[in-house]
Design a protein around this motif. Structure first.
Motif, PDB file in Angstrom:
ATOM      1  N   LEU A 138       0.842  -1.190   0.000  1.00 43.00           N
ATOM      2  CA  LEU A 138       0.000   0.000   0.000  1.00 43.00           C
ATOM      3  C   LEU A 138       0.879   1.241   0.000  1.00 43.00           C
ATOM      4  O   LEU A 138       1.805   1.354   0.806  1.00 43.00           O
ATOM      5  N   ASN A 183       0.130   5.177   0.322  1.00 46.01           N
ATOM      6  CA  ASN A 183      -0.930   6.155   0.608  1.00 46.01           C
ATOM      7  C   ASN A 183      -2.313   5.547   0.384  1.00 46.01           C
ATOM      8  O   ASN A 183      -3.215   6.180  -0.174  1.00 46.01           O
ATOM      9  N   LYS A 228      -3.193   3.188  -1.627  1.00 41.31           N
ATOM     10  CA  LYS A 228      -3.387   2.616  -2.959  1.00 41.31           C
ATOM     11  C   LYS A 228      -2.538   1.362  -3.119  1.00 41.31           C
ATOM     12  O   LYS A 228      -1.348   1.351  -2.794  1.00 41.31           O
ATOM     13  N   LYS A 229      -3.160   0.283  -3.633  1.00 39.13           N
ATOM     14  CA  LYS A 229      -2.436  -0.967  -3.809  1.00 39.13           C
ATOM     15  C   LYS A 229      -1.446  -0.871  -4.962  1.00 39.13           C
ATOM     16  O   LYS A 229      -1.751  -0.331  -6.020  1.00 39.13           O
TER      17      LYS A 229
END
Length: 327
Positions: free
Chosen positions: A280, A282, A284-285
């Motif tokens: 991750l 921030n 997001k993946k």
């Protein structure tokens, strides 16, 4: 940064003699001969390195008055010469030290070993029982004030002759740098990485280090040395997460229960889970080319991820096996 090849630093270290066809050479022992720096009239200083199949005297630098040797947390050595502070990396490269600069603190590793030292022996005590004892010959004595450790809890000390010893935490010899003549001014210090520095007026400054094939690591133009080295695993370059991230001013937190690592630098928050190819950034993946792994007790991540996670430029120089990270 300028790299000093070992060949430049080694003109005054020689092997003693050559093997005759009838002799069988012991690959564990290397015979060394050093010319004294004090005067050319003095006989050369003879020594032997036992454990030379895995360790080596990597380089020797001339310095006629080294004093007050200490090692910093990043495994850089500092010492005084002619009233001025100097520093040298485990690679043998000298770094300038400004007179007005604040010197780092000497490393003080946290050690779990309980050792009892006598004149001729070291004993590891656990639960009031002796697990092992390492003894010197009757002609030698341990200098208890020289007892020290690296980050992996390898044990180091000098004897009354000035010779330098290293044991693993199980009491097994790693190597010995044995002097044939006494040098009471020889001072040796172990770095967190396991590299060792020795200084004396007659020998100058030299280093004993393990023979490894780990890549070199340069961050923002300065070569860095950590107890956990970069490793090539399954044809991929892995680096120790905590050491690299903290060197780049990121805060790292490990959660043992969830086996996750959280790193924060500026406006970037990175989350990783051991053995998972998903991370991750921030929230997001992002897809990793290989999952983080636990290697020798430390979390390692693929080199490329360092650049993606921290916004750094990462360069792999295959010819010199060097990692360049530009923050």
């Amino acid at each position: 940064m300028r790299w000093i090849p070992f060949i430049v630093s080694l003109p005054i270290i020689f092997l003693l003699g050559a093997d005759s066809p009838s002799e069988t050479r012991n690959p564990d022992i290397e015979l060394l001969q050093f010319r004294s720096q004090i005067t050319s009239i003095i006989e050369p200083i003879n020594a032997s390195l036992q454990g030379a199949d895995q360790f080596e005297v990597a380089w020797r630098l001339q310095d006629s008055s080294p004093q007050k040797l200490f090692i910093a947390n990043d495994s850089t050595a500092y010492y005084q010469s002619d009233g001025q502070w100097k520093s040298v990396l485990p690679s043998g490269e000298r770094l300038p030290v400004k007179q007005s600069a604040k010197l780092p603190e000497a490393v003080k590793p946290l050690i779990s070993l309980n050792l009892k030292a006598t004149e001729r022996s070291l004993t590891l005590i656990e639960d009031q029982k002796a697990l092992w004892t390492y003894s010197l010959p009757e002609t030698n004595q341990i200098r208890p004030s020289t007892l020290q450790y690296d980050a992996a809890e390898h044990i180091y000390f000098q004897d009354n002759n000035g010779s330098w010893y290293s044991l693993d935490r199980n009491g097994k010899e790693r190597y010995k740098l044995l002097l044939q003549a006494q040098d009471t001014q020889l001072t040796c210090k172990a770095a967190p990485s396991g590299d060792a520095f020795c200084t004396s007026p007659s020998l100058g400054i030299l280093a004993v280090r393990e023979k490894i094939n780990a890549p070199r690591l340069i961050i923002d133009g300065k070569e860095r040395f950590f107890p956990q080295r970069p490793e090539i695993i399954n044809d991929r370059t892995f680096v120790p997460l905590r050491s690299i991230f903290e060197a780049m001013n990121a805060k790292v937190v490990w959660n043992q229960e969830t086996q996750t690592v959280t790193a924060v630098k500026g406006n970037r928050t990175i989350g990783l889970t051991l053995d998972s190819e998903k991370a991750l950034l921030n929230g997001k993946k992002i897809q990793l080319d290989a999952p983080p792994i636990l290697y020798q007790g430390s979390t390692y991540v693929p080199l490329r991820f360092v650049g993606e996670a921290l916004g750094a430029t990462v360069i792999w120089e295959d010819a010199t096996r060097t990692i360049q990270i530009i923050n």
